[in-house]
Design an enzyme around this catalytic site. Structure first.
Site, PDB file in Angstrom:
ATOM      1  N   ASP A  40       0.843  -1.193   0.000  1.00  0.00           N
ATOM      2  CA  ASP A  40       0.000   0.000   0.000  1.00  0.00           C
ATOM      3  C   ASP A  40       0.881   1.246   0.000  1.00  0.00           C
ATOM      4  O   ASP A  40       2.055   1.210   0.364  1.00  0.00           O
ATOM      5  CB  ASP A  40      -0.977  -0.004   1.188  1.00  0.00           C
ATOM      6  CG  ASP A  40      -0.397  -0.651   2.438  1.00  0.00           C
ATOM      7  OD1 ASP A  40       0.842  -0.750   2.549  1.00  0.00           O
ATOM      8  OD2 ASP A  40      -1.181  -1.053   3.304  1.00  0.00           O
ATOM      9  N   GLU A  68      -6.034   3.204   3.315  1.00  0.00           N
ATOM     10  CA  GLU A  68      -6.566   3.765   4.553  1.00  0.00           C
ATOM     11  C   GLU A  68      -7.972   4.339   4.424  1.00  0.00           C
ATOM     12  O   GLU A  68      -8.757   4.256   5.370  1.00  0.00           O
ATOM     13  CB  GLU A  68      -5.637   4.879   5.070  1.00  0.00           C
ATOM     14  CG  GLU A  68      -4.245   4.411   5.459  1.00  0.00           C
ATOM     15  CD  GLU A  68      -4.221   3.638   6.768  1.00  0.00           C
ATOM     16  OE1 GLU A  68      -5.278   3.508   7.410  1.00  0.00           O
ATOM     17  OE2 GLU A  68      -3.140   3.162   7.138  1.00  0.00           O
TER      18      GLU A  68
END
Length: 378
Positions: A72, A131
């Site tokens: 990520d 997120e």
């Protein structure tokens, strides 16, 4: 085989740490990653870019399967408080969840895989918006990952509570699924002195909140887990007016897809009862589905843990599932794979403004997964 050095990994991590960006806004981050990727030998690389997402396919010499690694890229809206010489230059944004570590390890692994000239294809997915927007869902829904037929996928998350270089994972659920929802209540407003002329939505909402909590206590198997949280309630404009409307938002966290379905259905059932009991209308929206459970595949996880246990001076723990969420679950719904914790021994935890992982974990993570990919290539 030439491998990336620890000094180079630390330099990359510190440069990434200084340019944190919120999900789907990772422009500088994506450019930085591409600059490093294009500095590698390009003869066997296929690079695909969509928005800020990047896929790199390293073509093998004689491929019989394709293994993928996911990292990520995004950061958090947190004001950094570390006093590091390389702290964030983007005020109010910080890599407080370790994604700078994740990307650095991915770049190091990518360089090592290119230099190793493996037989099998290896895919690297640099994923935005873990997120805040569930980038894994976005880029599976739009078929971005379909550029390669991936057989197995792996990823890691740094753990501040584990010693440097140690690892932890488990077969089955590692992270919970997280389903957000909102409910709007519609009744009839009236003066507080004339309650019989109105239909008080605070009373209806209060009953709804209490009844919802019985789902966990009476519908969920005590040996399983679910959490229902209400985080926001808005109702009323004055102390002497019965509100005719209200809005409630919350989240449902579960460890299995089946448990999510059960809880969602029970919420819908209770909504119908509240509508009848309090003569109101309720509109409930479950479209805020953020994450599904991260369920590690049995075969890939067993294979990975067997490899971990064979390594010298390696501490391996069986992980306990957590109610926190990670959008890697969307990838595991389509591709067998495994996520694991990598110890980074930080005094402060994830999402803390003083989070400061130990950089000696970088080379340990890269070396470990380089050796694993080479072992799987034989």
């Amino acid at each position: 085989m030439e491998r990336i050095s620890e000094d180079e990994l630390i330099r990359i991590r510190r440069e990434l740490h200084q340019i944190p960006e919120i999900g789907l806004e990772e422009e500088k981050t994506s450019s930085y990653l591409l600059e490093n990727i294009r500095a590698l030998p390009q003869d066997r690389l296929i690079i695909k870019v969509q928005d800020t997402a990047i896929i790199v396919i390293v073509k093998g010499k004689n491929s019989s399967k394709t293994i993928a690694w996911r990292t990520d890229m995004d950061a958090l809206p947190i004001l950094e408080n570390t006093d590091l010489a390389f702290q964030s230059t983007h005020e109010g944004v910080m890599h407080a969840c370790g994604h700078d570590f994740h990307m650095t390890i991915a770049l190091g692994l990518l360089k090592n895989v290119v230099n190793a000239q493996l037989n099998n294809d290896v895919v690297f997915f640099f994923q935005p918006a873990e997120e805040n927007k569930s980038g894994a869902k976005i880029y599976t829904d739009n078929h971005f990952l379909d550029v390669a037929m991936i057989d197995e996928i792996y990823g890691l998350h740094v753990s501040p509570t584990l010693p440097v270089g140690s690892v932890s994972t488990c077969v089955g659920t590692l992270f919970a699924g997280d389903c957000g929802f909102s409910a709007r209540f519609y009744g009839k407003e009236s003066h507080a002195a004339l309650p019989h002329e109105g239909n008080d939505m605070i009373v209806a909402v209060s009953s709804f909140v209490q009844q919802i909590q019985t789902i966990v206590s009476r519908n969920v198997n005590p040996m399983e887990s679910a959490v229902i949280t209400f985080g926001q309630l808005n109702a009323g404009v004055a102390s002497n007016v019965l509100p005719g409307s209200a809005k409630l938002t919350g989240t449902i966290r579960t460890l299995t897809h089946e448990m999510t379905d059960l809880v969602v259905q029970r919420v819908k059932d209770i909504v119908k009862g509240i509508e009848v009991a309090y003569q109101c209308k309720i509109e409930i929206d479950f479209n805020q589905l953020g994450y599904v459970p991260v369920v590690n595949d049995k075969d890939t996880t067993t294979k990975l843990m067997d490899f971990f246990n064979e390594q010298q001076d390696m501490m391996v723990e069986i992980a306990t599932p957590l109610m926190t969420a990670e959008d890697f679950g969307y990838l595991l719904k389509q591709i067998p794979g495994t996520m694991f914790w990598l110890g980074v021994d930080s005094q402060y935890g994830l999402h803390h403004p003083s989070f400061n992982p130990n950089e000696s974990a970088l080379i340990k993570g890269v070396t470990l997964m380089t050796d694993y990919f080479i072992a799987q290539d034989n």
